[in-house]
Write a protein that holds these residues in place. Sequence first.
Motif, PDB file in Angstrom:
ATOM      1  N   ALA A 190       0.543  -1.392  -0.261  1.00  0.00           N
ATOM      2  CA  ALA A 190       0.213   0.588   0.316  1.00  0.00           C
ATOM      3  C   ALA A 190       0.823   1.216   0.462  1.00  0.00           C
ATOM      4  CB  ALA A 190      -0.695   0.047   1.450  1.00  0.00           C
ATOM      5  N   ILE A 191      -0.204   2.211  -0.488  1.00  0.00           N
ATOM      6  CA  ILE A 191       0.949   3.853   0.231  1.00  0.00           C
ATOM      7  C   ILE A 191       1.456   3.709   1.123  1.00  0.00           C
ATOM      8  CG2 ILE A 191       0.279   6.340  -0.072  1.00  0.00           C
ATOM      9  CD1 ILE A 191       1.146   5.793  -2.410  1.00  0.00           C
ATOM     10  N   HIS A 202       4.051   9.175   0.263  1.00  0.00           N
ATOM     11  CA  HIS A 202       4.615   8.324   0.350  1.00  0.00           C
ATOM     12  C   HIS A 202       6.021   8.306   0.055  1.00  0.00           C
ATOM     13  CE1 HIS A 202       4.673   3.842  -0.656  1.00  0.00           C
ATOM     14  NE2 HIS A 202       5.487   3.854  -2.385  1.00  0.00           N
ATOM     15  N   ILE A 203       6.783   7.126   0.936  1.00  0.00           N
ATOM     16  CA  ILE A 203       7.656   6.857   1.655  1.00  0.00           C
ATOM     17  C   ILE A 203       8.823   7.124   0.144  1.00  0.00           C
ATOM     18  CG2 ILE A 203       9.511   5.786   3.057  1.00  0.00           C
ATOM     19  CD1 ILE A 203       7.452   5.068   5.304  1.00  0.00           C
ATOM     20  N   HIS A 223      17.655   8.951   0.225  1.00  0.00           N
ATOM     21  CA  HIS A 223      16.745  10.138   1.327  1.00  0.00           C
ATOM     22  C   HIS A 223      16.722   9.521   2.888  1.00  0.00           C
ATOM     23  CE1 HIS A 223      13.601  12.525   0.856  1.00  0.00           C
ATOM     24  NE2 HIS A 223      13.127  12.228   2.608  1.00  0.00           N
ATOM     25  N   CYS A 224      16.963   9.678   3.341  1.00  0.00           N
ATOM     26  CA  CYS A 224      16.733   8.919   5.349  1.00  0.00           C
ATOM     27  C   CYS A 224      15.594   9.498   6.111  1.00  0.00           C
ATOM     28  CB  CYS A 224      17.570   9.855   6.042  1.00  0.00           C
ATOM     29  SG  CYS A 224      17.841   8.665   7.392  1.00  0.00           S
ATOM     30  N   TYR A 225      14.967   8.067   6.749  1.00  0.00           N
ATOM     31  CA  TYR A 225      13.693   7.934   7.302  1.00  0.00           C
ATOM     32  C   TYR A 225      14.115   7.907   9.017  1.00  0.00           C
ATOM     33  CZ  TYR A 225      11.115   9.208   3.143  1.00  0.00           C
ATOM     34  OH  TYR A 225      10.621   9.911   1.944  1.00  0.00           O
ATOM     35  N   GLY A 257       7.254   3.382  -6.609  1.00  0.00           N
ATOM     36  CA  GLY A 257       7.550   1.618  -5.699  1.00  0.00           C
ATOM     37  C   GLY A 257       6.665   1.523  -4.189  1.00  0.00           C
ATOM     38  N   ARG A 258       7.373  -0.116  -3.828  1.00  0.00           N
ATOM     39  CA  ARG A 258       5.900  -0.185  -2.854  1.00  0.00           C
ATOM     40  C   ARG A 258       7.056  -0.832  -2.342  1.00  0.00           C
ATOM     41  NH1 ARG A 258       0.753   1.080  -3.419  1.00  0.00           N
ATOM     42  NH2 ARG A 258       0.495   2.548  -5.114  1.00  0.00           N
TER      43      ARG A 258
END
Length: 368
Positions: free
Chosen positions: A31-32, A40-41, A76-78, A339-340
Amino acid sequence: MKYYRFLLPAFLLLSIIGRAQTKLTSFSPGAIWPDDKGVHINAHGGGILYDNGVYYWFGEHKITGDAGNRAMVGVHCYSSKDLYNWKDEGISLSVSPDATNDIAKGCILERPKVIYNKKTKKYVMWFHLELLGKGYSAARAGVAVSDKVTGPYKFVKSYRPNPGQMPFYPALTPEGDKVNCVNPATETDKFFCRDMPGGQMARDMTVFVDDDGKAYHVFSSEENYTLDLAELTPDYTGHTGKFIRIYIGHQTEAPALFKRNGIYYMIGSGCTGWAPNAARWFSAKSIWGPWTYHGNPCQGPDSKITYGGQSTHVLPVAGKKDAFIFMADKWTPKDAIDGRYLWLPISFKGDDIEISWMDNWNLSVFNK
Ligand code: GAL
């Protein structure tokens, strides 16, 4: 008109309630997956580092369209404390505006993974790098370092690992199993011997830190025919020259490593570009092998195509026993940013592993 005065406070209240409601309490593979800003990540081909009680997810930042398959922005970082809700920490490694730089904007920079070096106190990021405008021919490993987990990471170098080195063979390896560059027996041995002087090709990859603090780089090599597992230097920014070749000639990509009860596990994929194929798993009692091939860990409908995904990392859940999450990417190469992420729990049957599809799940599956 007077009631307009209530509009702003009402809007603020509703948006606060809206935010509270969007706090996630489960995983919905495919999923998103909105971050703290509702976006969206954007961390594809990623990996996760657990550092001081916080998970940091690093991945390829993709843009829309098929241009998104190249690195237009960087890594990218989360961050997250619960694995469901992720805060956008921004770009931790940026591509360079200089077209002559190894990590020039528009290059291909894939599968970034970060590890922490306790001795140097540096965060070290490894990735697969393809130089600007050269398709997938460069096949290099790239490395960047930072003092702070979220970055900014400083690019150090990119190269093909282990030039001039022969593989390491555990004791008792039959002579016939060793590569012979005087008379290479197979296509993949020929590629190995061809590349020995300048270093081995390095594409799909991961890095793994063992309990003793030693780190390893695992990468698709020899025109993607064979997987190499190579020791990194004590500061984690180079290769020592010691490496083994795994599942020679069988085209394994997307490696992800983890360790449980003293056994090393690896999950990977076959080699069909962005299209999904069956996952495969291996185990070994020593990191230096022998690594045993066990076939596909996935079960049920769509297990032959890994439910549409390709492995990228296996995440040990902190503080929980036998809790490992299989992380995969469901690629959408025509619109890369879409992309998921498929995250699924790994289950153990003795020392064997299994993965099954779940539409929705949470970490309580690990409370046995
Ligand atoms: C996949 C690989 C990805 C990317 C893609 C390009 O097989 O796992 O990381 O390189 O090919 O086609």
